[in-house]
Design a protein around this motif. Structure first.
Motif, PDB file in Angstrom:
ATOM      1  N   ALA A 118      71.427  16.379 -12.245  1.00  0.00           N
ATOM      2  CA  ALA A 118      70.555  16.367 -13.426  1.00  0.00           C
ATOM      3  C   ALA A 118      70.735  15.047 -14.167  1.00  0.00           C
ATOM      4  CB  ALA A 118      70.887  17.539 -14.340  1.00  0.00           C
ATOM      5  N   VAL A 119      69.630  14.330 -14.365  1.00  0.00           N
ATOM      6  CA  VAL A 119      69.625  13.090 -15.126  1.00  0.00           C
ATOM      7  C   VAL A 119      69.429  13.397 -16.607  1.00  0.00           C
ATOM      8  CG1 VAL A 119      68.382  10.911 -15.457  1.00  0.00           C
ATOM      9  CG2 VAL A 119      68.697  11.828 -13.163  1.00  0.00           C
ATOM     10  N   TYR A 120      68.631  14.442 -16.885  1.00  0.00           N
ATOM     11  CA  TYR A 120      68.326  14.818 -18.271  1.00  0.00           C
ATOM     12  C   TYR A 120      68.029  16.306 -18.331  1.00  0.00           C
ATOM     13  CZ  TYR A 120      65.884  15.136 -22.742  1.00  0.00           C
ATOM     14  OH  TYR A 120      65.499  15.495 -24.009  1.00  0.00           O
ATOM     15  N   GLU A 121      68.552  16.961 -19.346  1.00  0.00           N
ATOM     16  CA  GLU A 121      68.226  18.345 -19.656  1.00  0.00           C
ATOM     17  C   GLU A 121      68.112  18.438 -21.167  1.00  0.00           C
ATOM     18  OE1 GLU A 121      70.172  21.496 -16.882  1.00  0.00           O
ATOM     19  OE2 GLU A 121      71.667  19.907 -17.193  1.00  0.00           O
ATOM     20  N   GLY A 122      66.938  18.798 -21.657  1.00  0.00           N
ATOM     21  CA  GLY A 122      66.783  18.896 -23.100  1.00  0.00           C
ATOM     22  C   GLY A 122      65.337  18.946 -23.532  1.00  0.00           C
ATOM     23  N   GLN A 123      65.117  18.596 -24.803  1.00  0.00           N
ATOM     24  CA  GLN A 123      63.790  18.677 -25.405  1.00  0.00           C
ATOM     25  C   GLN A 123      62.865  17.598 -24.866  1.00  0.00           C
ATOM     26  OE1 GLN A 123      64.945  18.388 -29.572  1.00  0.00           O
ATOM     27  NE2 GLN A 123      64.102  20.446 -29.836  1.00  0.00           N
ATOM     28  N   CYS A 124      61.573  17.945 -24.810  1.00  0.00           N
ATOM     29  CA  CYS A 124      60.547  17.003 -24.403  1.00  0.00           C
ATOM     30  C   CYS A 124      59.209  17.489 -24.950  1.00  0.00           C
ATOM     31  CB  CYS A 124      60.481  16.868 -22.884  1.00  0.00           C
ATOM     32  SG  CYS A 124      59.970  18.372 -22.025  1.00  0.00           S
ATOM     33  N   LEU A 125      58.173  16.722 -24.709  1.00  0.00           N
ATOM     34  CA  LEU A 125      56.813  17.129 -25.049  1.00  0.00           C
ATOM     35  C   LEU A 125      55.953  16.908 -23.827  1.00  0.00           C
ATOM     36  CD1 LEU A 125      54.548  17.996 -26.988  1.00  0.00           C
ATOM     37  CD2 LEU A 125      54.273  15.587 -27.568  1.00  0.00           C
ATOM     38  N   TYR A 126      55.307  17.956 -23.338  1.00  0.00           N
ATOM     39  CA  TYR A 126      54.400  17.870 -22.193  1.00  0.00           C
ATOM     40  C   TYR A 126      52.977  17.809 -22.712  1.00  0.00           C
ATOM     41  CZ  TYR A 126      51.644  19.210 -18.144  1.00  0.00           C
ATOM     42  OH  TYR A 126      50.714  19.241 -17.148  1.00  0.00           O
ATOM     43  N   GLU A 127      52.212  16.842 -22.235  1.00  0.00           N
ATOM     44  CA  GLU A 127      50.796  16.705 -22.590  1.00  0.00           C
ATOM     45  C   GLU A 127      49.988  16.664 -21.302  1.00  0.00           C
ATOM     46  OE1 GLU A 127      49.187  16.342 -25.623  1.00  0.00           O
ATOM     47  OE2 GLU A 127      51.032  16.575 -26.764  1.00  0.00           O
ATOM     48  N   GLU A 128      49.037  17.576 -21.166  1.00  0.00           N
ATOM     49  CA  GLU A 128      48.128  17.559 -20.022  1.00  0.00           C
ATOM     50  C   GLU A 128      47.218  16.347 -20.186  1.00  0.00           C
ATOM     51  OE1 GLU A 128      47.054  18.378 -16.530  1.00  0.00           O
ATOM     52  OE2 GLU A 128      48.328  19.888 -17.429  1.00  0.00           O
ATOM     53  N   GLY A 129      46.651  15.845 -19.087  1.00  0.00           N
ATOM     54  CA  GLY A 129      45.757  14.701 -19.166  1.00  0.00           C
ATOM     55  C   GLY A 129      44.534  14.993 -20.023  1.00  0.00           C
ATOM     56  N   GLY A 130      44.046  13.983 -20.732  1.00  0.00           N
ATOM     57  CA  GLY A 130      42.905  14.128 -21.629  1.00  0.00           C
ATOM     58  C   GLY A 130      43.349  14.174 -23.079  1.00  0.00           C
ATOM     59  N   LYS A 131      42.430  14.389 -23.985  1.00  0.00           N
ATOM     60  CA  LYS A 131      42.775  14.482 -25.407  1.00  0.00           C
ATOM     61  C   LYS A 131      43.269  15.878 -25.699  1.00  0.00           C
ATOM     62  CE  LYS A 131      41.073  13.522 -30.058  1.00  0.00           C
ATOM     63  NZ  LYS A 131      42.232  14.088 -30.632  1.00  0.00           N
ATOM     64  N   ASN A 132      44.421  15.960 -26.316  1.00  0.00           N
ATOM     65  CA  ASN A 132      45.026  17.243 -26.631  1.00  0.00           C
ATOM     66  C   ASN A 132      44.566  17.677 -28.011  1.00  0.00           C
ATOM     67  OD1 ASN A 132      47.093  19.175 -27.601  1.00  0.00           O
ATOM     68  ND2 ASN A 132      47.953  18.769 -25.573  1.00  0.00           N
ATOM     69  N   TRP A 133      44.191  18.925 -28.160  1.00  0.00           N
ATOM     70  CA  TRP A 133      43.690  19.421 -29.441  1.00  0.00           C
ATOM     71  C   TRP A 133      44.755  19.463 -30.519  1.00  0.00           C
ATOM     72  CZ3 TRP A 133      45.904  23.688 -31.602  1.00  0.00           C
ATOM     73  CH2 TRP A 133      46.681  24.479 -30.758  1.00  0.00           C
ATOM     74  N   SER A 134      46.034  19.500 -30.127  1.00  0.00           N
ATOM     75  CA  SER A 134      47.093  19.628 -31.125  1.00  0.00           C
ATOM     76  C   SER A 134      47.601  18.291 -31.649  1.00  0.00           C
ATOM     77  CB  SER A 134      48.268  20.420 -30.548  1.00  0.00           C
ATOM     78  OG  SER A 134      48.838  19.707 -29.469  1.00  0.00           O
ATOM     79  N   SER A 135      47.151  17.195 -31.063  1.00  0.00           N
ATOM     80  CA  SER A 135      47.585  15.883 -31.545  1.00  0.00           C
ATOM     81  C   SER A 135      46.466  14.878 -31.316  1.00  0.00           C
ATOM     82  CB  SER A 135      48.851  15.441 -30.815  1.00  0.00           C
ATOM     83  OG  SER A 135      48.550  15.126 -29.473  1.00  0.00           O
ATOM     84  N   ASP A 136      46.671  13.679 -31.803  1.00  0.00           N
ATOM     85  CA  ASP A 136      45.677  12.630 -31.633  1.00  0.00           C
ATOM     86  C   ASP A 136      45.968  11.755 -30.418  1.00  0.00           C
ATOM     87  OD1 ASP A 136      44.195  13.415 -33.810  1.00  0.00           O
ATOM     88  OD2 ASP A 136      45.344  12.185 -35.208  1.00  0.00           O
ATOM     89  N   MET A 137      46.947  12.152 -29.606  1.00  0.00           N
ATOM     90  CA  MET A 137      47.287  11.364 -28.422  1.00  0.00           C
ATOM     91  C   MET A 137      46.289  11.622 -27.304  1.00  0.00           C
ATOM     92  SD  MET A 137      51.324  11.323 -27.889  1.00  0.00           S
ATOM     93  CE  MET A 137      52.019  12.552 -28.945  1.00  0.00           C
ATOM     94  N   VAL A 138      45.882  10.556 -26.644  1.00  0.00           N
ATOM     95  CA  VAL A 138      45.015  10.668 -25.475  1.00  0.00           C
ATOM     96  C   VAL A 138      45.808  10.159 -24.277  1.00  0.00           C
ATOM     97  CG1 VAL A 138      42.879   9.919 -24.392  1.00  0.00           C
ATOM     98  CG2 VAL A 138      42.944  10.351 -26.849  1.00  0.00           C
ATOM     99  N   THR A 139      45.963  10.991 -23.257  1.00  0.00           N
ATOM    100  CA  THR A 139      46.669  10.584 -22.048  1.00  0.00           C
ATOM    101  C   THR A 139      45.722  10.718 -20.863  1.00  0.00           C
ATOM    102  OG1 THR A 139      47.529  12.812 -21.721  1.00  0.00           O
ATOM    103  CG2 THR A 139      48.923  11.282 -22.944  1.00  0.00           C
ATOM    104  N   ARG A 140      45.856   9.855 -19.886  1.00  0.00           N
ATOM    105  CA  ARG A 140      44.974   9.890 -18.723  1.00  0.00           C
ATOM    106  C   ARG A 140      45.500  10.811 -17.639  1.00  0.00           C
ATOM    107  NH1 ARG A 140      42.256   4.095 -18.438  1.00  0.00           N
ATOM    108  NH2 ARG A 140      42.378   3.682 -20.637  1.00  0.00           N
ATOM    109  N   THR A 141      46.783  10.950 -17.552  1.00  0.00           N
ATOM    110  CA  THR A 141      47.409  11.825 -16.563  1.00  0.00           C
ATOM    111  C   THR A 141      48.390  12.733 -17.291  1.00  0.00           C
ATOM    112  OG1 THR A 141      49.190  10.249 -16.150  1.00  0.00           O
ATOM    113  CG2 THR A 141      47.255  10.068 -14.744  1.00  0.00           C
ATOM    114  N   PRO A 142      48.832  13.818 -16.648  1.00  0.00           N
ATOM    115  CA  PRO A 142      49.862  14.630 -17.294  1.00  0.00           C
ATOM    116  C   PRO A 142      51.070  13.754 -17.631  1.00  0.00           C
ATOM    117  CG  PRO A 142      49.031  15.727 -15.341  1.00  0.00           C
ATOM    118  CD  PRO A 142      48.448  14.343 -15.346  1.00  0.00           C
TER     119      PRO A 142
END
Length: 111
Positions: free
Chosen positions: A29-53
């Motif tokens: 394990a390199v890392y185990e802990g908190q993160c944020l997963y964003e599916e590709g596209g504009k997420n309704w819960s934030s203003d971030m736009v990502t092209r890929t997951p």
């Protein structure tokens, strides 16, 4: 003010180059802990736009490599398994300085 809420959990695994008695690769394990997963596209819960997951990690102290295995468990319990496609250290300077690691994901894997 929290710019990003790290609501999900991640485990990032990397092969050690060794195999067990059944020729299965051994991983650490390199890392185990908190993160944020964003599916590709504009997420309704934030203003971030990502092209890929994409997975965001708090801080830049985790040395994630391309092709590391990533397993995400979202806040709602959904599990996503994929490999790291690209990794970037990002410094956001809005109201405060926030260092994050941005990991774009590629193909899924099965256990």
């Amino acid at each position: 003010m929290n710019l990003i809420k790290f609501r999900d959990t991640c485990t990032i695994m990397r092969g050690t180059g060794e195999v067990d008695c059944y020729d299965n690769p051994i991983e650490d394990a390199v890392y185990e802990g908190q993160c944020l997963y964003e599916e590709g596209g504009k997420n309704w819960s934030s203003d971030m736009v990502t092209r890929t997951p994409t997975v965001f990690l708090p801080g830049n102290d985790v040395l994630v490599n391309i092709n590391d295995r990533i397993q995400v468990t979202t806040e709602s319990g959904r599990e996503i398994r994929a490999y790291a496609k690209s990794v970037r250290d990002v410094r956001l300077r809005v109201m405060q300085t926030l260092d994050i690691t941005k990991i774009e994901l590629k193909q899924a894997f099965e256990d």
